[in-house]
Design a protein around this motif. Structure first.
Motif, short mmCIF file in Angstrom:
data_model
loop_
_atom_site.label_atom_id
_atom_site.label_comp_id
_atom_site.label_asym_id
_atom_site.label_seq_id
_atom_site.Cartn_x
_atom_site.Cartn_y
_atom_site.Cartn_z
N ALA A 1 -12.67 -29.54 -1.79
CA ALA A 1 -13.80 -30.08 -1.03
C ALA A 1 -13.87 -29.44 0.35
N ALA A 2 -12.72 -29.23 0.98
CA ALA A 2 -12.70 -28.61 2.30
C ALA A 2 -13.25 -27.18 2.24
N ASP A 3 -12.88 -26.43 1.20
CA ASP A 3 -13.42 -25.08 1.04
C ASP A 3 -14.92 -25.12 0.81
N THR A 4 -15.39 -26.13 0.06
CA THR A 4 -16.83 -26.27 -0.16
C THR A 4 -17.56 -26.41 1.17
N HIS A 5 -17.07 -27.27 2.03
CA HIS A 5 -17.71 -27.48 3.34
C HIS A 5 -17.72 -26.18 4.15
N MET B 1 -19.00 -19.21 -5.94
CA MET B 1 -17.80 -19.77 -5.33
C MET B 1 -18.08 -21.14 -4.72
N ILE B 2 -19.27 -21.33 -4.16
CA ILE B 2 -19.63 -22.63 -3.59
C ILE B 2 -19.67 -23.68 -4.69
N HIS B 3 -20.36 -23.38 -5.79
CA HIS B 3 -20.46 -24.35 -6.88
C HIS B 3 -19.10 -24.55 -7.56
N TRP B 4 -18.34 -23.47 -7.70
CA TRP B 4 -17.02 -23.59 -8.33
C TRP B 4 -16.10 -24.49 -7.50
N CYS B 5 -16.12 -24.32 -6.21
CA CYS B 5 -15.28 -25.16 -5.34
C CYS B 5 -15.72 -26.62 -5.40
N ALA B 6 -17.04 -26.85 -5.33
CA ALA B 6 -17.54 -28.22 -5.37
C ALA B 6 -17.17 -28.89 -6.69
N MET B 7 -17.35 -28.18 -7.79
CA MET B 7 -17.00 -28.74 -9.10
C MET B 7 -15.50 -28.89 -9.26
N SER B 8 -14.74 -27.98 -8.67
CA SER B 8 -13.28 -28.06 -8.75
C SER B 8 -12.75 -29.31 -8.07
N ALA B 9 -13.46 -29.76 -7.03
CA ALA B 9 -13.04 -30.99 -6.36
C ALA B 9 -13.08 -32.16 -7.33
N ALA B 10 -14.12 -32.21 -8.16
CA ALA B 10 -14.21 -33.27 -9.17
C ALA B 10 -13.23 -33.02 -10.31
N LEU B 11 -13.10 -31.75 -10.70
CA LEU B 11 -12.23 -31.40 -11.83
C LEU B 11 -10.79 -31.83 -11.59
N CYS C 1 -18.25 -12.22 3.47
CA CYS C 1 -17.87 -11.89 4.84
C CYS C 1 -16.43 -12.36 5.08
N GLU C 2 -15.85 -11.91 6.17
CA GLU C 2 -14.45 -12.23 6.45
C GLU C 2 -14.20 -13.73 6.51
N GLU C 3 -15.10 -14.46 7.18
CA GLU C 3 -14.91 -15.90 7.29
C GLU C 3 -15.02 -16.58 5.94
N SER C 4 -15.94 -16.10 5.09
CA SER C 4 -16.07 -16.68 3.75
C SER C 4 -14.82 -16.40 2.92
N ARG C 5 -14.27 -15.20 3.06
CA ARG C 5 -13.05 -14.88 2.32
C ARG C 5 -11.90 -15.81 2.73
N LYS C 6 -11.87 -16.17 4.01
CA LYS C 6 -10.84 -17.10 4.48
C LYS C 6 -11.09 -18.52 3.97
N SER C 7 -12.30 -18.77 3.49
CA SER C 7 -12.67 -20.12 3.09
C SER C 7 -12.53 -20.36 1.59
#
Length: 258
Positions: free
Chosen positions: A99-103, A47-57, A178-184
Protein backbone atom coordinates in the motif's frame (compact mmCIF):
# COMPACT_ATOMS: atom_id res chain seq x y z
CA UNK A 1 15.16 -36.96 5.79
CA UNK A 2 18.08 -35.36 4.04
CA UNK A 3 17.30 -33.99 0.59
CA UNK A 4 20.49 -33.59 -1.44
CA UNK A 5 20.82 -31.21 -4.39
CA UNK A 6 19.69 -33.85 -6.87
CA UNK A 7 16.51 -34.73 -5.02
CA UNK A 8 15.76 -31.05 -4.44
CA UNK A 9 15.45 -30.43 -8.17
CA UNK A 10 14.62 -33.78 -9.77
CA UNK A 11 12.00 -35.45 -7.58
CA UNK A 12 8.50 -36.33 -8.75
CA UNK A 13 7.02 -33.01 -7.64
CA UNK A 14 9.62 -30.96 -9.50
CA UNK A 15 9.34 -33.05 -12.68
CA UNK A 16 5.58 -32.62 -12.86
CA UNK A 17 5.59 -28.97 -11.84
CA UNK A 18 8.19 -28.11 -14.46
CA UNK A 19 5.53 -28.86 -17.06
CA UNK A 20 3.07 -26.52 -15.33
CA UNK A 21 5.76 -23.84 -15.00
CA UNK A 22 6.42 -24.03 -18.74
CA UNK A 23 2.69 -23.63 -19.40
CA UNK A 24 2.65 -20.59 -17.13
CA UNK A 25 5.52 -19.07 -19.11
CA UNK A 26 3.53 -19.49 -22.33
CA UNK A 27 0.49 -17.57 -21.08
CA UNK A 28 -0.30 -14.61 -23.30
CA UNK A 29 -0.35 -12.15 -20.41
CA UNK A 30 2.95 -13.46 -19.06
CA UNK A 31 4.48 -13.20 -22.52
CA UNK A 32 3.26 -9.60 -22.84
CA UNK A 33 4.66 -8.64 -19.46
CA UNK A 34 8.03 -10.32 -19.59
CA UNK A 35 8.91 -11.08 -23.20
CA UNK A 36 7.89 -7.94 -25.06
CA UNK A 37 8.77 -4.34 -24.23
CA UNK A 38 5.89 -2.36 -22.72
CA UNK A 39 5.41 1.35 -23.27
CA UNK A 40 6.97 3.06 -20.21
CA UNK A 41 3.69 4.64 -19.18
CA UNK A 42 1.86 1.32 -19.47
CA UNK A 43 4.53 -0.39 -17.38
CA UNK A 44 4.24 2.38 -14.78
CA UNK A 45 0.47 1.85 -14.66
CA UNK A 46 0.95 -1.90 -14.36
CA UNK A 47 3.20 -1.42 -11.34
CA UNK A 48 0.63 0.90 -9.74
CA UNK A 49 -2.21 -1.59 -10.20
CA UNK A 50 0.01 -4.53 -9.24
CA UNK A 51 1.03 -2.85 -5.99
CA UNK A 52 -2.54 -1.84 -5.14
CA UNK A 53 -3.83 -5.35 -5.81
CA UNK A 54 -0.89 -6.89 -3.96
CA UNK A 55 -1.96 -5.02 -0.85
CA UNK A 56 -5.24 -6.94 -0.94
CA UNK A 57 -3.60 -10.17 -2.07
CA UNK A 58 -1.19 -10.33 0.87
CA UNK A 59 -3.46 -9.12 3.68
CA UNK A 60 -4.74 -12.53 4.89
CA UNK A 61 -1.68 -14.61 3.96
CA UNK A 62 -0.22 -14.69 7.52
CA UNK A 63 -3.56 -16.00 8.77
CA UNK A 64 -3.61 -18.76 6.15
CA UNK A 65 -0.03 -19.77 6.93
CA UNK A 66 -0.71 -19.79 10.67
CA UNK A 67 -3.76 -21.99 10.16
CA UNK A 68 -1.76 -24.38 7.98
CA UNK A 69 0.89 -24.57 10.69
CA UNK A 70 -1.60 -25.36 13.45
CA UNK A 71 -3.33 -28.02 11.40
CA UNK A 72 -0.05 -29.61 10.29
CA UNK A 73 1.04 -29.74 13.93
CA UNK A 74 -2.17 -31.59 14.75
CA UNK A 75 -1.41 -34.06 11.95
CA UNK A 76 2.05 -34.74 13.36
CA UNK A 77 3.87 -32.88 10.59
CA UNK A 78 5.98 -30.95 13.06
CA UNK A 79 8.77 -29.87 10.69
CA UNK A 80 6.26 -28.49 8.22
CA UNK A 81 4.35 -26.79 11.02
CA UNK A 82 7.55 -25.01 12.04
CA UNK A 83 8.16 -23.99 8.44
CA UNK A 84 4.73 -22.37 8.27
CA UNK A 85 5.24 -20.66 11.61
CA UNK A 86 8.48 -19.04 10.42
CA UNK A 87 6.91 -18.05 7.12
CA UNK A 88 3.93 -16.51 8.92
CA UNK A 89 6.24 -14.09 10.69
CA UNK A 90 8.02 -13.22 7.43
CA UNK A 91 4.76 -12.35 5.67
CA UNK A 92 3.41 -10.09 8.40
CA UNK A 93 2.84 -6.48 7.30
CA UNK A 94 3.37 -7.04 3.59
CA UNK A 95 0.00 -5.52 2.73
CA UNK A 96 1.06 -2.24 4.37
CA UNK A 97 4.30 -2.30 2.41
CA UNK A 98 2.47 -2.75 -0.92
CA UNK A 99 0.00 0.00 0.00
CA UNK A 100 2.86 2.39 0.81
CA UNK A 101 4.42 1.75 -2.61
CA UNK A 102 1.04 2.38 -4.22
CA UNK A 103 0.82 5.81 -2.60
CA UNK A 104 4.37 6.69 -3.66
CA UNK A 105 3.88 5.58 -7.26
CA UNK A 106 0.54 7.37 -7.61
CA UNK A 107 1.97 10.60 -6.19
CA UNK A 108 4.80 10.54 -8.71
CA UNK A 109 2.45 9.59 -11.55
CA UNK A 110 0.12 12.49 -10.77
CA UNK A 111 3.04 14.92 -10.77
CA UNK A 112 4.12 13.74 -14.22
CA UNK A 113 0.80 12.94 -15.92
CA UNK A 114 -1.77 15.75 -15.73
CA UNK A 115 -3.87 14.03 -18.39
CA UNK A 116 -4.72 11.19 -16.01
CA UNK A 117 -4.87 11.78 -12.28
CA UNK A 118 -5.11 8.67 -10.12
CA UNK A 119 -6.39 8.25 -6.57
CA UNK A 120 -4.31 5.86 -4.45
CA UNK A 121 -7.01 5.51 -1.83
CA UNK A 122 -9.58 4.59 -4.46
CA UNK A 123 -7.23 2.01 -5.97
CA UNK A 124 -6.67 0.48 -2.55
CA UNK A 125 -10.40 0.60 -1.73
CA UNK A 126 -11.28 -1.29 -4.93
CA UNK A 127 -8.34 -3.71 -4.90
CA UNK A 128 -10.34 -6.81 -3.92
CA UNK A 129 -10.61 -7.85 -7.56
CA UNK A 130 -11.80 -11.15 -9.01
CA UNK A 131 -8.31 -12.63 -9.24
CA UNK A 132 -7.49 -11.55 -5.67
CA UNK A 133 -10.67 -13.21 -4.39
CA UNK A 134 -9.82 -16.39 -6.30
CA UNK A 135 -6.32 -16.42 -4.84
CA UNK A 136 -7.72 -16.09 -1.32
CA UNK A 137 -10.23 -18.85 -2.05
CA UNK A 138 -7.42 -21.18 -3.09
CA UNK A 139 -5.70 -20.64 0.25
CA UNK A 140 -8.95 -21.12 2.17
CA UNK A 141 -9.73 -24.33 0.31
CA UNK A 142 -6.33 -25.71 1.21
CA UNK A 143 -5.95 -24.70 4.85
CA UNK A 144 -9.52 -25.67 5.75
CA UNK A 145 -9.48 -28.91 3.77
CA UNK A 146 -8.15 -32.39 4.39
CA UNK A 147 -4.62 -31.53 3.21
CA UNK A 148 -3.44 -28.31 4.88
CA UNK A 149 0.12 -29.38 4.14
CA UNK A 150 -0.56 -28.54 0.47
CA UNK A 151 -0.23 -24.86 1.41
CA UNK A 152 3.45 -25.64 0.88
CA UNK A 153 2.91 -25.93 -2.89
CA UNK A 154 1.42 -22.44 -3.05
CA UNK A 155 4.40 -21.01 -1.16
CA UNK A 156 6.90 -22.79 -3.37
CA UNK A 157 5.38 -21.77 -6.68
CA UNK A 158 4.58 -18.14 -5.89
CA UNK A 159 8.03 -17.47 -4.46
CA UNK A 160 9.58 -19.19 -7.47
CA UNK A 161 7.64 -16.85 -9.76
CA UNK A 162 9.19 -13.93 -7.87
CA UNK A 163 12.73 -15.21 -8.37
CA UNK A 164 12.22 -16.07 -12.05
CA UNK A 165 10.13 -13.14 -13.24
CA UNK A 166 10.99 -10.43 -10.75
CA UNK A 167 14.48 -9.66 -12.09
CA UNK A 168 13.37 -9.03 -15.71
CA UNK A 169 10.50 -6.90 -14.43
CA UNK A 170 12.91 -4.87 -12.31
CA UNK A 171 15.20 -4.51 -15.33
CA UNK A 172 12.30 -3.21 -17.42
CA UNK A 173 11.37 -0.78 -14.65
CA UNK A 174 14.96 0.44 -14.47
CA UNK A 175 14.67 1.55 -18.10
CA UNK A 176 11.08 2.78 -18.06
CA UNK A 177 10.55 4.50 -14.72
CA UNK A 178 12.09 7.66 -13.31
CA UNK A 179 14.56 7.34 -10.46
CA UNK A 180 12.00 8.19 -7.79
CA UNK A 181 9.52 5.67 -9.21
CA UNK A 182 12.20 2.98 -9.23
CA UNK A 183 12.78 3.69 -5.55
CA UNK A 184 9.04 3.30 -4.97
CA UNK A 185 8.80 -0.34 -6.02
CA UNK A 186 10.57 -1.63 -2.94
CA UNK A 187 7.87 -4.24 -2.33
CA UNK A 188 8.86 -5.98 -5.56
CA UNK A 189 12.60 -5.33 -5.28
CA UNK A 190 12.94 -6.64 -1.74
CA UNK A 191 10.81 -9.69 -2.49
CA UNK A 192 13.10 -10.59 -5.37
CA UNK A 193 16.15 -10.34 -3.12
CA UNK A 194 14.51 -12.12 -0.21
CA UNK A 195 12.83 -14.95 -2.13
CA UNK A 196 16.07 -15.97 -3.85
CA UNK A 197 17.21 -17.14 -0.44
CA UNK A 198 14.03 -19.16 0.00
CA UNK A 199 14.20 -21.31 -3.12
CA UNK A 200 16.58 -23.99 -1.86
CA UNK A 201 14.81 -24.08 1.50
CA UNK A 202 11.41 -24.44 -0.16
CA UNK A 203 12.63 -27.18 -2.47
CA UNK A 204 14.25 -28.99 0.45
CA UNK A 205 11.02 -28.92 2.46
CA UNK A 206 9.10 -30.34 -0.50
CA UNK A 207 11.71 -33.06 -1.07
CA UNK A 208 11.64 -34.06 2.59
CA UNK A 209 7.85 -34.11 2.69
CA UNK A 210 7.39 -36.35 -0.34
CA UNK A 211 10.23 -38.57 0.78
CA UNK A 212 8.33 -39.20 4.00
CA UNK A 213 4.88 -39.06 2.39
CA UNK A 214 5.14 -39.96 -1.32
CA UNK A 215 1.36 -40.27 -1.44
CA UNK A 216 1.20 -36.48 -0.98
CA UNK A 217 2.90 -35.80 -4.33
CA UNK A 218 -0.12 -35.79 -6.63
CA UNK A 219 -2.11 -33.41 -4.47
CA UNK A 220 0.85 -31.08 -4.00
CA UNK A 221 1.18 -30.92 -7.79
CA UNK A 222 -2.54 -30.24 -8.18
CA UNK A 223 -2.39 -27.31 -5.75
CA UNK A 224 0.85 -26.04 -7.28
CA UNK A 225 -0.83 -25.98 -10.69
CA UNK A 226 -3.79 -24.06 -9.27
CA UNK A 227 -1.41 -21.60 -7.65
CA UNK A 228 0.28 -20.88 -10.97
CA UNK A 229 -3.04 -20.48 -12.76
CA UNK A 230 -4.44 -18.21 -10.06
CA UNK A 231 -1.40 -15.97 -9.84
CA UNK A 232 -1.19 -15.84 -13.62
CA UNK A 233 -4.76 -14.54 -13.61
CA UNK A 234 -3.71 -11.96 -11.02
CA UNK A 235 -0.91 -10.69 -13.25
CA UNK A 236 -3.25 -10.70 -16.23
CA UNK A 237 -5.89 -8.70 -14.39
CA UNK A 238 -3.33 -6.12 -13.25
CA UNK A 239 -2.18 -5.78 -16.86
CA UNK A 240 -5.79 -5.47 -18.05
CA UNK A 241 -6.50 -2.68 -15.56
CA UNK A 242 -3.28 -0.94 -16.56
CA UNK A 243 -4.33 -1.07 -20.21
CA UNK A 244 -7.71 0.43 -19.32
CA UNK A 245 -6.00 3.30 -17.51
CA UNK A 246 -3.61 3.71 -20.42
CA UNK A 247 -6.55 3.98 -22.79
CA UNK A 248 -8.06 6.73 -20.66
CA UNK A 249 -4.72 8.54 -20.65
CA UNK A 250 -4.53 8.46 -24.45
CA UNK A 251 -8.15 9.61 -24.86
CA UNK A 252 -7.63 12.48 -22.44
CA UNK A 253 -4.54 13.59 -24.31
CA UNK A 254 -6.39 13.47 -27.61
CA UNK A 255 -9.28 15.49 -26.15
CA UNK A 256 -6.98 18.36 -25.16
CA UNK A 257 -4.88 18.09 -28.29
CA UNK A 258 -1.74 16.99 -26.47
Amino acid sequence: MNGNNETLNSNAYQARMNVAREQFARREDVQQLFNSPLDPELLNLFMIHWCAMSAALTTPIPEYLATAGVRCEALGLTDLAEFFKEHTEEEDGHHEWAAADTHKLVKLWNEQQPALQLDAEELLFTNMTASVRNYHQLHRDVVSGDAPWAELAIDVEIELITTQYGPPLLKACASALCEESRKSISFLAEHVNFDFGHTDTNFRVVAELIEAKPEFTAHLVSIGERALDTYGDFLGEALHLAKKSYGVLERNRTAVGA
